[in-house]
Design an enzyme around this catalytic site. Structure first.
Site, PDB file in Angstrom:
ATOM      1  N   LYS A  56       0.754  -1.272   0.061  1.00  0.00           N
ATOM      2  CA  LYS A  56      -0.236   0.022  -0.198  1.00  0.00           C
ATOM      3  C   LYS A  56       0.890   1.439   0.180  1.00  0.00           C
ATOM      4  O   LYS A  56       0.387   2.364  -0.460  1.00  0.00           O
ATOM      5  CB  LYS A  56      -0.949  -0.130   1.290  1.00  0.00           C
ATOM      6  CG  LYS A  56      -2.192  -0.980   1.172  1.00  0.00           C
ATOM      7  CD  LYS A  56      -3.143  -0.193  -0.052  1.00  0.00           C
ATOM      8  CE  LYS A  56      -4.506  -1.202   0.075  1.00  0.00           C
ATOM      9  NZ  LYS A  56      -5.579  -0.458  -0.741  1.00  0.00           N
ATOM     10  N   SER A 310       0.281  -9.942  -0.768  1.00  0.00           N
ATOM     11  CA  SER A 310       0.123  -8.450  -0.893  1.00  0.00           C
ATOM     12  C   SER A 310       0.625  -7.754   0.561  1.00  0.00           C
ATOM     13  O   SER A 310       0.546  -6.588   0.646  1.00  0.00           O
ATOM     14  CB  SER A 310      -1.235  -8.101  -1.400  1.00  0.00           C
ATOM     15  OG  SER A 310      -2.015  -8.819  -0.373  1.00  0.00           O
TER      16      SER A 310
END
Length: 508
Positions: A56, A310
């Protein structure tokens, strides 16, 4: 084939993205055990190794660094209880500007403290993400902050797209498919756009959690749709609606969408641990779960398949729940309800019928003098096929068998409650999701009122934002319609489990 001209502008943004002030070029590592087991070359992109343990920060920094000096001087704001919050906080600290992070009051301390440690100014507001988002919008209007969206912004998408640039640089040989986790779609859009522009023959497969599959729903409808509610086990992808920008890209760049269950994600978390000795968060392991499902479904062999891990922002308390569900998710545990005679020697005969299988769980309590219902977990090696053979074999030996391996209520609650029947004809059973915050139970009881008698209550803390609760309520002289009206007024998501076979066998 995607419109190359339409992708040109997106790819240009990706190539101009600035992320390495805060991000690392994460390694693309071979998964040797999985590769051998799946008969394909499996590679894992390790975004869990980023400074905030998630991809992110790429998009957050790229968005903020591209702001004008005037906008940066005013500061930035976001609403998040997870990885985006940490990305924005680190980006703002690196650039020396004010970063305000609005988080629900229910956010676990571990996440609040992580954001503060990164220099973010935390504002706790409301009980949900929607409350936090609304308050962030208010503060943005009052203070002049720039809002940093978690996924639906061209610069956010461009920052996340640098993951794809690295993949193609790190593996210049053949790639058959890349699996990307999807929540709002920022990572998916950036990766898909770049891959389809540079290597259009590579399949890009989006992977969603079954209970928050907003992209699959949008693809089916041909337009963005809003889900009524989303599951929260994979909180990193728990989004009700795919982004506008991200859906526009998905429509032309995604080859297919695969959805995965909680158990499949748990199994993938264990696979990543076995390969890398790291603990992925559920959303982080989602792409690997999709990869495994794809291989099993299509029987592909000899291909090169890449999964993007992720993130690894996992609450430690959730590990017990994940470990419990892993074997079922991998197809290595069969959860069965078996009816045996209530007589001397019946247990021994049943164990002989099972053979030399490992028993993972065995729950039983006397119910009546004629027959007994046993809740049993058994190890299997070859998934659903062997499970079906096991059930058929027991049935041939005269046992009544019910396969509960895919029954969510049985796995969450019943296995911990087996202990005899209440015999309440007017009891109705409901499964709730309670927000994990002080006073949640009291709020539930207060709103429910005193007109309903609670006959069963089971709750386990799984370390998530929401707890799973099983509640039995007696109707008495009132109607089911009145009861459901009362439950609707409480406001917590629920499902009626009164017809669930596990309830009928073990608890009714």
């Amino acid at each position: 084939m995607p419109d190359v001209l339409a992708l040109d502008a997106i790819v240009k943004r990706i190539l101009q993205a600035r992320v390495y002030d805060v991000a690392i070029e994460s390694p693309l590592e071979p998964a040797r055990l999985l590769s051998r087991r799946l008969k394909n070359t499996v590679l894992i992109k390790r975004e869990d190794l980023q400074p905030v343990f998630s991809f992110k920060l790429r998009g957050a920094f790229n968005k903020i660094v591209k702001l004008s000096d005037n906008d940066r001087a005013k500061g930035v704001i976001c609403a998040s209880a997870g990885n985006h919050a940490q990305g924005v906080a680190l980006a703002a600290k690196t650039l020396g500007i004010k970063g305000v992070i609005v988080m629900p009051q229910t956010t676990p301390d571990i996440k609040v403290n992580a954001v503060r440690a990164l220099g973010g100014q935390v504002v706790l507001h409301g009980d949900s993400y929607d409350d936090a988002f609304a308050h962030a919008q208010t503060l943005m209007s009052e203070k002049g902050y720039t809002f940093v969206h978690p996924f639906d912004d061209p610069e956010i998408i461009a920052g996340q797209g640098t993951v794809a640039v690295e993949i193609l640089r790190q593996h210049q040989g053949a790639i058959d498919a890349i699996f990307v986790p999807v929540g709002g779609g920022g990572l998916m859009a950036g990766v898909a756009a770049y891959i389809k522009y540079v290597r259009p023959s590579v399949r890009v497969i989006a992977v969603e959690a079954e209970d928050s599959a907003c992209l699959a729903a949008a693809m089916k409808a041909g337009k963005r749709v809003t889900l009524d509610q989303v599951g929260l086990f994979a909180d990193g992808v728990a989004v009700k609606q795919i982004g506008k920008h991200t859906f526009d890209i998905a429509k032309v760049c995604i080859d297919e969408v695969i959805t995965c269950s909680t158990d499949e994600m748990c199994a993938a978390i264990k696979d990543i641990f076995d390969e890398c000795r790291c603990i992925s968060e559920p959303a982080g392991a989602l792409s690997l779960a999709g990869l495994k499902k794809y291989v099993q479904r299509d029987g592909v062999q000899g291909q090169t398949l890449i999964a993007i891990n992720s993130g690894a922002n996992m609450n430690f308390d959730r590990l017990r729940h994940i470990a419990e569900r892993t074997e079922v998710g991998e197809g290595r545990e069969a959860v069965l309800a078996v009816t045996i005679p209530e007589q001397a020697g019946a247990f021994k005969a049943f164990c002989q019928a099972i053979g030399k299988r490992n028993v993972t769980e065995f729950n039983y309590r006397f119910s009546d003098s004629s027959e007994a219902h046993v809740f049993v977990g058994l190890t299997v090696r070859n998934g659903a096929e062997e499970r079906a053979e096991l059930v058929a074999g027991l049935q041939r030996k005269g046992y009544a068998v019910l396969d509960l391996s895919d029954d969510e209520m049985a796995k969450l609650h019943t296995r911990h409650l087996v202990g005899g029947h209440a015999g309440l004809a007017d009891e109705r059973l409901f499964r709730f999701e309670f927000p994990e915050r002080p006073g949640a139970l009291m709020a539930f009881l207060t709103q429910l009122g005193t007109q309903w008698n609670i006959s069963l209550f089971h709750y386990r803390n799984h370390g998530a934002a929401y707890g799973r609760v099983l509640v039995g309520l007696q109707l008495g002289s009132r109607s089911l319609k009145e009861l459901k009206s009362s439950l609707d007024a409480v406001g917590y998501p629920y499902s009626d489990e009164s017809s669930n076979p596990a309830y009928q066998l073990f608890l009714r």
